[in-house]
Design an enzyme around this catalytic site. Structure first.
Site, PDB file in Angstrom:
ATOM      1  N   GLU A  77      -4.065   7.693  -3.999  1.00 30.36           N
ATOM      2  CA  GLU A  77      -4.500   7.234  -5.335  1.00 30.36           C
ATOM      3  C   GLU A  77      -5.829   7.867  -5.725  1.00 30.36           C
ATOM      4  O   GLU A  77      -6.672   8.068  -4.855  1.00 30.36           O
ATOM      5  CB  GLU A  77      -4.630   5.705  -5.326  1.00 30.36           C
ATOM      6  CG  GLU A  77      -3.297   5.037  -5.134  1.00 30.36           C
ATOM      7  CD  GLU A  77      -3.419   3.520  -4.954  1.00 30.36           C
ATOM      8  OE1 GLU A  77      -4.531   2.982  -5.076  1.00 30.36           O
ATOM      9  OE2 GLU A  77      -2.379   2.900  -4.687  1.00 30.36           O
ATOM     10  N   HIS A 136      -1.983   0.705  -9.676  1.00 26.69           N
ATOM     11  CA  HIS A 136      -2.588  -0.223  -8.699  1.00 26.69           C
ATOM     12  C   HIS A 136      -3.361  -1.330  -9.435  1.00 26.69           C
ATOM     13  O   HIS A 136      -4.553  -1.536  -9.173  1.00 26.69           O
ATOM     14  CB  HIS A 136      -3.495   0.532  -7.717  1.00 26.69           C
ATOM     15  CG  HIS A 136      -3.754  -0.251  -6.454  1.00 26.69           C
ATOM     16  ND1 HIS A 136      -4.032   0.336  -5.255  1.00 26.69           N
ATOM     17  CD2 HIS A 136      -3.778  -1.585  -6.209  1.00 26.69           C
ATOM     18  CE1 HIS A 136      -4.229  -0.592  -4.330  1.00 26.69           C
ATOM     19  NE2 HIS A 136      -4.074  -1.784  -4.897  1.00 26.69           N
ATOM     20  N   ARG A 178       0.872  -1.178   0.000  1.00 23.92           N
ATOM     21  CA  ARG A 178       0.000   0.000   0.000  1.00 23.92           C
ATOM     22  C   ARG A 178       0.907   1.225   0.000  1.00 23.92           C
ATOM     23  O   ARG A 178       1.986   1.200   0.616  1.00 23.92           O
ATOM     24  CB  ARG A 178      -0.872   0.042   1.255  1.00 23.92           C
ATOM     25  CG  ARG A 178      -2.082  -0.869   1.221  1.00 23.92           C
ATOM     26  CD  ARG A 178      -3.194  -0.349   0.305  1.00 23.92           C
ATOM     27  NE  ARG A 178      -4.379  -1.182   0.347  1.00 23.92           N
ATOM     28  CZ  ARG A 178      -4.628  -2.210  -0.463  1.00 23.92           C
ATOM     29  NH1 ARG A 178      -3.774  -2.544  -1.402  1.00 23.92           N
ATOM     30  NH2 ARG A 178      -5.746  -2.903  -0.342  1.00 23.92           N
TER      31      ARG A 178
HETATM   32  O1  LIG Z   1      -4.637  -3.984  -3.619  1.00 18.78           O
HETATM   33  C1  LIG Z   1      -5.423  -4.847  -3.731  1.00 18.78           C
HETATM   34  C2  LIG Z   1      -5.945  -5.678  -2.669  1.00 18.78           C
HETATM   35  O2  LIG Z   1      -5.777  -5.350  -1.486  1.00 18.78           O
HETATM   36  O3  LIG Z   1      -6.552  -6.688  -2.990  1.00 18.78           O
END
Ligand SMILES: O=CC(=O)O
Length: 335
Positions: A280, A298, A251
């Site tokens: 984001e 992402h 993250r």
């Molecule tokens: O980033 C994506 C997730 O947490 O599945």
């Protein structure tokens, strides 16, 4: 249209109503597989209603027993409190930082998630970002498409992957998949995790700064929580050093992004490969102009095949909940 701005559906729903599921914002699995999901459930689409969210939630307060959510859609204390009948949140993400788990625990709301479904896909992207950052694939693409090759422009040397010391931060299922992929390339794997793992022989560091000082690539694979927020700070980045690369598939907020940008601009670290960002979809503009940074929106978890498996998992969890059976991929809230 009904009072919520929806078209009235004219089917046998009065006799056998489909269970209602609230969707605050549509996850990709919903966008790609709405038809399949809608065969089983009646989705209340908050984002599609003309009502402000709070009014929408109040209108449906007593009929919402389940929410379908995703990784960048917060499920806040306020949302949970406005829904007294809520019993389940199904998130299509592996990460859980966007859900108020404490409130779920307090209220007895169950949570189901993607579990390890994405681990292989995320590990593929992590390795892809690393190879790209080292061997300058994206930079090479720009060099060709911008006509610099034809004009005999300069293109700097890349660096070898084999023999590189890669420090994995978070040796959960994604971290393990990354290790499995990088070993055959001849990389030396080190790691930092909450606990030492007896299943691997990689050197273990309990301190992320020590790990950074002893590796050439920091690969961020851990989850975001109160302990990991900004765990990659100035001290860690400086310990990684001028030849060090950072790859993030966890993250954005695990890294102090402002500090990372500063280190990249001033050559305090050599480069980065990033799939996730603190705010984001906003990416710091400085990163966009840097040739030693590879950016990805992402998308590490998004493959056609995995979305197909995810839709079945979502349906399985919702069906289990509405028929009082054990969830397929529950989050253990008491841990
Ligand atoms: O980033 C994506 C997730 O947490 O599945």
């Amino acid at each position: 249209m009904d009072c919520n701005g929806y078209r009235q559906e004219n089917h046998d729903q009065n006799l056998f109503p489909k269970p209602k599921v609230l969707v605050l914002e549509p996850p990709p699995v919903f966008i790609y597989h709405e038809e399949k999901l809608s065969q089983k459930f009646h989705f209340l689409k908050a984002w599609d209603s003309p009502l402000p969210l709070e009014q929408f939630l109040t209108t449906h307060a007593h009929s919402v027993q389940a929410i379908l959510s995703h990784g960048s859609c917060p499920v806040t204390t306020n949302t949970i409190r406005l829904l007294p009948s809520l019993g389940l949140i199904v998130t299509t993400s592996a990460g859980l930082d966007q859900i108020d788990l404490q409130e779920c625990r307090r209220r007895g709301v169950s949570v189901a998630y993607a579990g390890n479904l994405f681990s292989a896909d995320v590990a593929d992207i992590a390795v892809g970002l690393l190879i790209d950052a080292l061997r300058k694939i994206s930079a090479g693409n720009r060099y060709v498409t911008q006509g610099l090759w034809a004009n005999n422009g300069d293109f700097s040397l890349g660096s070898k992957l084999g023999g590189r010391k890669v420090g994995i931060v978070g040796l959960g299922s994604i971290g393990l998949e990354v290790g499995k992929r990088l070993e055959p390339f001849g990389c030396n794997i080190l790691y930092c995790s909450r606990n030492k793992k007896s299943s691997v022989s990689y050197p273990y560091y309990s301190n992320v700064c020590e790990l950074a000082a002893n590796c050439e690539v920091l690969m961020i694979c851990c989850e975001l929580n109160d302990q990991t927020r900004h765990v990659i700070n100035k001290e860690v980045l400086l310990a990684l050093g001028k030849k060090g690369l950072i790859i993030n598939v966890g993250r954005g907020a695990i890294i102090d992004e402002q500090e990372m940008v500063r280190c990249l601009m001033q050559g305090e670290i050599a480069g980065a490969g990033l799939d996730v960002f603190e705010n984001e979809p906003h990416v710091p503009s400085e990163l966009i102009s840097l040739d030693n940074v590879v950016l990805s929106p992402h998308r590490a978890v998004h493959t056609e095949e995995t979305l197909m498996a995810l839709v079945d998992l979502v349906i399985g969890n919702l069906e289990a909940f509405f028929s009082n059976k054990p969830l397929l991929s529950p989050v253990l809230l008491d841990e």
